[in-house]
Design an enzyme around this catalytic site. Structure first.
Site, PDB file in Angstrom:
ATOM      1  N   TYR A  55      40.974  38.499  47.524  1.00 60.10           N
ATOM      2  CA  TYR A  55      41.426  39.307  46.380  1.00 60.10           C
ATOM      3  C   TYR A  55      40.193  39.889  45.718  1.00 60.10           C
ATOM      4  O   TYR A  55      39.242  39.158  45.425  1.00 60.10           O
ATOM      5  CB  TYR A  55      42.171  38.408  45.384  1.00 60.10           C
ATOM      6  CG  TYR A  55      42.499  39.084  44.072  1.00 60.10           C
ATOM      7  CD1 TYR A  55      43.750  39.663  43.859  1.00 60.10           C
ATOM      8  CD2 TYR A  55      41.562  39.173  43.040  1.00 60.10           C
ATOM      9  CE1 TYR A  55      44.056  40.291  42.667  1.00 60.10           C
ATOM     10  CE2 TYR A  55      41.856  39.808  41.844  1.00 60.10           C
ATOM     11  CZ  TYR A  55      43.103  40.363  41.663  1.00 60.10           C
ATOM     12  OH  TYR A  55      43.400  41.000  40.492  1.00 60.10           O
ATOM     13  N   GLU A  84      42.824  47.084  41.993  1.00 58.41           N
ATOM     14  CA  GLU A  84      43.194  45.749  42.448  1.00 58.41           C
ATOM     15  C   GLU A  84      43.474  45.844  43.942  1.00 58.41           C
ATOM     16  O   GLU A  84      44.417  46.523  44.355  1.00 58.41           O
ATOM     17  CB  GLU A  84      44.427  45.236  41.699  1.00 58.41           C
ATOM     18  CG  GLU A  84      44.707  43.777  41.998  1.00 58.41           C
ATOM     19  CD  GLU A  84      45.897  43.235  41.212  1.00 58.41           C
ATOM     20  OE1 GLU A  84      46.957  43.861  41.211  1.00 58.41           O
ATOM     21  OE2 GLU A  84      45.741  42.156  40.603  1.00 58.41           O
TER      22      GLU A  84
END
Ligand code: GDP
Ligand code: MN
Length: 397
Positions: free
Chosen positions: A118, A206
């Site tokens: 991530y 993101e």
């Protein structure tokens, strides 16, 4: 302004960030053509069909599917386009899918395993600095990671004077447990990603997951990109990517009228001047046992035309059972606002069917109250905050 995944990936790619290759398609025929082209260019045999809507968690809702043949590309695209995709981030009605991204399959088996990370870039409002937030736990909901295994989330803050320094990019790769080629690839990836973030005036990147492929390449498999609205004036190319189908129709119309409007779930419409007072008014409505139906800042010039536009926008929401107008007359005099309300009300004839409570405070508040009270309209006036709250409660019960 949010971008679609395919638009976000194109933006990243233009700054040298490696991405999973894909082609956007509007229907099954285009999807098959896209899949063939990707096979020619990348050699991929399998493809992933991904719904393009402004919401995350698409995989969980059935909006991301692997196709192992051109027939499957066609049938899966047919299923996904036109569906109302429900994910943990959409309302219960879901979001209508108008297009899909057909991508190469990058989870192909190899000698070494793939891993998912991530990586996000955002502003730390506490320190006023951009930061890279990253985790070994890719592919998962980052909120869940933050709750259950917070020690697996790392941050790297960037000094605006120097930008991201090489040792910082290396630290990211190190903390993610990488070595060799994958380590080098990750330092390149975060460096390019950070440059893209700054140069595009974004407010959020993101990338979940960032994939380490079985041949140790690092690439963006997903991309959530939000551009700072206040900077769009200097990015005409990005502003042109706006997809109005993804936005609430009332909010778009309000924006065109110059009103700052956010649609909410409740039953009390509010019309307020100033964002701070609008927030306080929403609290007031909640305390009175109601739920705000919207946030609406009419801005500094609350004249009859603007008040009427605001009335029309608020009344488009069928849930609205009462309207609370809360105006502070600082620069704009209360009596002028009151006259604006009376004029707008009269102009609209029978369109207003719900009770209206008006609180005007500030310059000429007393004259304003007399104006409202003697207008003969179904409008109740209040001077104090509490008085307004009590009146809202009374009309709701
Ligand atoms: P999200 O669910 O909206 O966050 O959409 P993502 O773009 O993150 O995709 C969801 C999931 O699909 C990812 O976490 C991956 O596990 C999977 N996925 C994406 N691309 C591929 C691919 O090329 N091959 C395979 N097998 N799975 C993929
Ligand atoms: Mn994702």
């Amino acid at each position: 302004m949010n971008l679609h995944e395919y638009q976000g990936k194109e933006l990243l790619s233009s700054f040298g960030v490696r991405i999973q290759r894909g082609i956007v398609a509007q229907n099954a025929k285009e999807a098959v053509a896209a899949a063939k082209k990707l096979t020619e260019e990348t050699g991929t045999g399998w493809h992933v069909i991904k719904a393009q809507v402004h919401a995350g968690g698409r995989g969980k809702g059935g909006g991301v599917k692997l196709a192992k043949s051109l027939e499957e590309v066609e049938t899966i695209t047919g299923q996904i386009i036109g569906m109302d995709l429900v994910t943990p981030q959409t309302s219960a009605e879901g979001k209508r899918v108008h297009q899909v991204l057909v991508t190469e399959d990058v989870y192909y088996p190899g000698e070494t395993e793939t891993s998912e990370f991530y990586v996000s870039v955002l502003l730390n409002r506490g320190t006023g600095r951009n930061m890279i937030m990253y985790s070994t736990e890719g592919g998962m909901d980052i909120e869940t990671v933050a709750e259950e295994t917070p020690h697996l989330i790392f941050t790297e803050e960037v000094d605006p004077a120097t930008g991201l320094l090489p040792f910082q990019a290396r630290r990211v790769a190190f903390n993610l447990g990488l070595s060799g080629l994958a380590f080098k690839e990750m330092t390149k990836f975060v460096t390019a990603l950070y440059t893209a973030y700054v140069k595009s005036d974004s407010s959020l990147f993101e990338i979940n997951p960032v994939l380490k492929t079985s041949d140790n390449k690092i690439m963006a498999v997903d991309a959530k990109v939000s551009i700072d609205d206040n900077a769009l004036f200097r990015h005409k190319d990005l502003a042109a990517l706006r997809d109005l189908r993804e936005e609430s129709a009332i909010e778009v119309e309000a924006g065109e009228l110059g009103l700052n409007y956010v649609d909410l779930e409740g039953n009390v419409g509010c019309m307020v001047n100033g964002a701070g007072l609008a927030m306080a008014t929403m609290d007031l409505i909640k305390q009175a046992g109601g739920e705000p139906a919207n946030f609406l800042d009419v801005g500094g010039t609350a004249d009859a035309a603007r008040v009427e536009a605001a009335f029309r926008i608020i009344l488009k929401d069928p849930e609205v059972k009462a309207i609370l107008i809360n105006i502070f007359g600082g620069i704009v005099r209360c009596d002028r606002v009151a006259q604006g309300i009376v004029d707008a009300y009269k102009n609209m004839g029978d369109a207003i069917k719900v009770p209206i409570i008006v609180r005007l405070q500030g310059t000429n508040a007393d004259i304003a109250k007399k104006l409202i009270d003697s207008s003969g309209l179904d409008v109740q006036s209040a001077v104090q905050f509490q008085e307004a709250a009590d009146k809202v409660q009374a009309v709701l019960n």
